[in-house]
Design a protein around this motif. Structure first.
Motif, mmCIF file in Angstrom:
data_model
loop_
_atom_site.group_PDB
_atom_site.id
_atom_site.type_symbol
_atom_site.label_atom_id
_atom_site.label_comp_id
_atom_site.label_asym_id
_atom_site.label_seq_id
_atom_site.Cartn_x
_atom_site.Cartn_y
_atom_site.Cartn_z
ATOM 1 N N ALA A 17 85.708 -6.163 -0.961
ATOM 2 C CA ALA A 17 86.581 -6.461 0.168
ATOM 3 C C ALA A 17 85.838 -6.365 1.493
ATOM 4 C CB ALA A 17 87.787 -5.512 0.164
ATOM 5 N N TYR A 21 85.388 -9.316 4.252
ATOM 6 C CA TYR A 21 85.816 -9.164 5.645
ATOM 7 C C TYR A 21 84.661 -9.489 6.601
ATOM 8 C CZ TYR A 21 87.285 -7.085 10.044
ATOM 9 O OH TYR A 21 87.591 -6.898 11.363
ATOM 10 N N ALA A 38 88.675 -13.044 -4.549
ATOM 11 C CA ALA A 38 87.964 -11.864 -5.045
ATOM 12 C C ALA A 38 87.280 -12.059 -6.384
ATOM 13 C CB ALA A 38 88.939 -10.689 -5.134
#
Length: 535
Positions: A17, A21, A38
């Protein structure tokens, strides 16, 4: 995928994650739209949904170390499927960045390989380069497809057999090049307006005659004093509504073409609203199509005019009514070829002579106004020659010499029969023509063994064949346009004609009509039939 390569859509595939980002923020600041996923499975599902919507991302930025499927395998899957094969893939990894891994990425079909962390400028540059290369490749492929389409359309236009086929082919090609409905108009010198419509137009009633006359006036005004290709937009109040969408009035984008020496303007029309959605090169390709259509229309219209003259000539010189022949029943049928076919030189004749009834059926070899002209000369020569000597063999020799003297490049076939109504004796000379068929009322039908070389070759001729006709016999003489079919052996067609003749009902008119019904539909050549019966 039009637009600037710094404003593309990037699918970011990373199972971490924090990385999604960080990379996503970097790409967003550079002006890209980011689709974060993902796993490889999520990426495939996302791409499937976007395929159904018709909007794929411009690039896939794929982590090599995904948990469910490594990035190399995901790339191979994408490249193996035609809908996603053109999607550029850039691999990245924080742990696997050696030469072997870079080679694996390229072998899997990837466009580039990034070792992260990397400088933001490097990441942005690699993404820009991959998107730009993909867009250039896609643009080149699209241009090749459009050029191929243009070539195919021009070939269809150039091989059109009539103006309707030409206009329809040009309209369909215009629609495919522009992605919008299209109408094509060709304005002949005599004022006749030929129209073609693309298939993607909603099928409904077309505008009325007044609308077509308004289009003709616009074409005349726009091309007056001009040659070459011109482009213009006609606002809705001046352009009749309904040509692109039934009942809708809209601006029209016209591409008009006229050859340097031509008198026939061509107009390719599309909705002006479609301009903003069309590819940049579409306008140039439509202009090329307009020019090719104008070049193809000129000879086709000239041929139509020539064909009209030839048909008029044929009809004016072929007898509309046969002379009364005591003791003989005569029936003739003449059917010109379909409008798409060329004009031929078929003819028939029936003449009273001192020795009986002289009948003839023939065909000048070739399809042109000249063939029709030679046909007329043969008919007149036959009528003149039979005043002195009506023997079929003598007539065949004299017609042969006439062609050699006055038309050395022409040849013709003819079958001449002299029938004595009192005795039923018939003398038949055949010059390269189909042999006559004797059809009895008892269901029999047999060809007369009468053969000889074509007229115009100056070759020796066998003597005429003599046969005796019974009162119930019908002597049938036809031109090959009735039965000749491409790809079918003539002997097979002759046998089919013999069988159909034997099965025909009694009567000369019934025989001719039955054979026309069996063989005479949509033929590529003219058809002449002559049937004779004593009585």
């Amino acid at each position: 995928m039009d637009g600037n390569d710094t404003e593309s859509t990037v699918m970011l595939v990373d199972d971490t994650a924090a990385n999604r980002y960080a990379l996503g923020a970097l790409l967003s600041r550079a002006g890209h739209s980011v689709i974060p996923v993902a796993s490889a499975g999520e990426a495939l599902v996302e791409l499937d949904e976007r395929l159904r919507a018709g909007v794929l991302p411009d690039l896939a930025l794929v982590d090599v170390g995904l948990p469910d499927m490594n990035g190399f395998e995901l790339c191979r899957r994408l490249k193996a499927q035609p809908p996603t094969a053109a999607l550029p893939v850039v691999h990245f990894s924080a742990v696997s960045a050696g030469p072997a891994d870079r080679c694996r990425g390229l072998d899997a079909g990837g466009e580039a390989y990034l070792a992260v962390p990397a400088e933001p400028e490097e990441i942005q540059a690699v993404v820009r380069a991959a998107v730009r290369a993909a867009r250039m490749r896609t643009g080149a492929e699209t241009l090749v497809r459009r050029l191929t389409l243009l070539s195919e359309t021009i070939a269809s236009v150039q091989t059109a057999r009539c103006m309707r086929e030409l206009a329809d082919a040009a309209a369909e090609g215009t629609a495919r090049l522009t992605g919008s409905p299209a109408a094509v108009f060709v304005l002949a010198e005599d004022g006749e307006l030929y129209r073609g419509m693309s298939r993607n137009r909603v099928r409904a009633a077309l505008p009325d005659r007044g609308a077509h006359e308004a289009v003709a006036r616009l074409i005349r005004h726009a091309t007056a004093g001009h040659t070459g290709v011109r482009r213009t937009v006609v606002p809705a109040p001046l352009w009749p509504g309904g040509f692109f969408r039934p009942g809708v009035s809209e601006d029209a984008r016209l591409v008009l073409a006229r050859t340097q020496d031509g008198r026939t303007p061509v107009c390719l029309a599309t909705p002006a609203r479609a301009d903003r959605d069309a590819a940049p090169e579409a306008d140039t390709l439509v202009a090329r199509l307009a020019r090719a259509t104008a070049l193809a229309a000129e000879p086709l219209l000239m041929y139509q005019a020539e064909r009209h003259v030839a048909l008029t000539l044929q009809h004016s010189f072929l007898p509309q009514e046969l002379p009364a022949m005591p003791g003989v029943e005569l029936v003739v049928r003449y059917v010109p070829a379909s409008r798409q076919a060329e004009i031929g030189g078929d003819f028939y004749a029936a003449l009273r002579t001192s020795a009986g009834v002289l009948t003839a059926v023939g065909d000048v070899v070739g399809h042109s106004l000249e063939a029709a002209t030679v046909m007329v000369e043969i008919r007149h020569a036959l009528r003149a020659y039979c005043v002195e000597d009506c023997d079929p063999g003598v007539l065949a020799r004299r017609l042969d010499r006439m062609l050699q003297e006055y038309h050395p490049d022409a040849t013709a076939t003819v079958c001449v029969a002299l029938v004595d109504p009192a005795s039923g004796r018939a003398r038949i000379a055949n010059a390269g023509h189909l042999p006559p068929l004797i059809v009895g009322d008892d269901g029999t039908a047999d060809y007369v063994e009468a053969h000889g070389p074509l007229l115009g070759l100056g070759l020796d001729r066998p003597p005429p064949t003599e046969v005796a006709l019974a009162p119930t016999d019908r002597l049938l003489m036809v031109t090959d346009g009735l039965i000749e079919t491409r790809g079918t052996d003539l002997e097979v067609s002759l046998e089919q004609l013999r069988t159909a003749g034997a099965a025909a009902p009694p009567g000369t008119a019934a025989l001719c009509d039955t054979l026309l019904d069996c063989f005479g539909r949509d033929r590529e050549d003219d058809i002449a039939l002559l049937a004779l019966r004593l009585g």
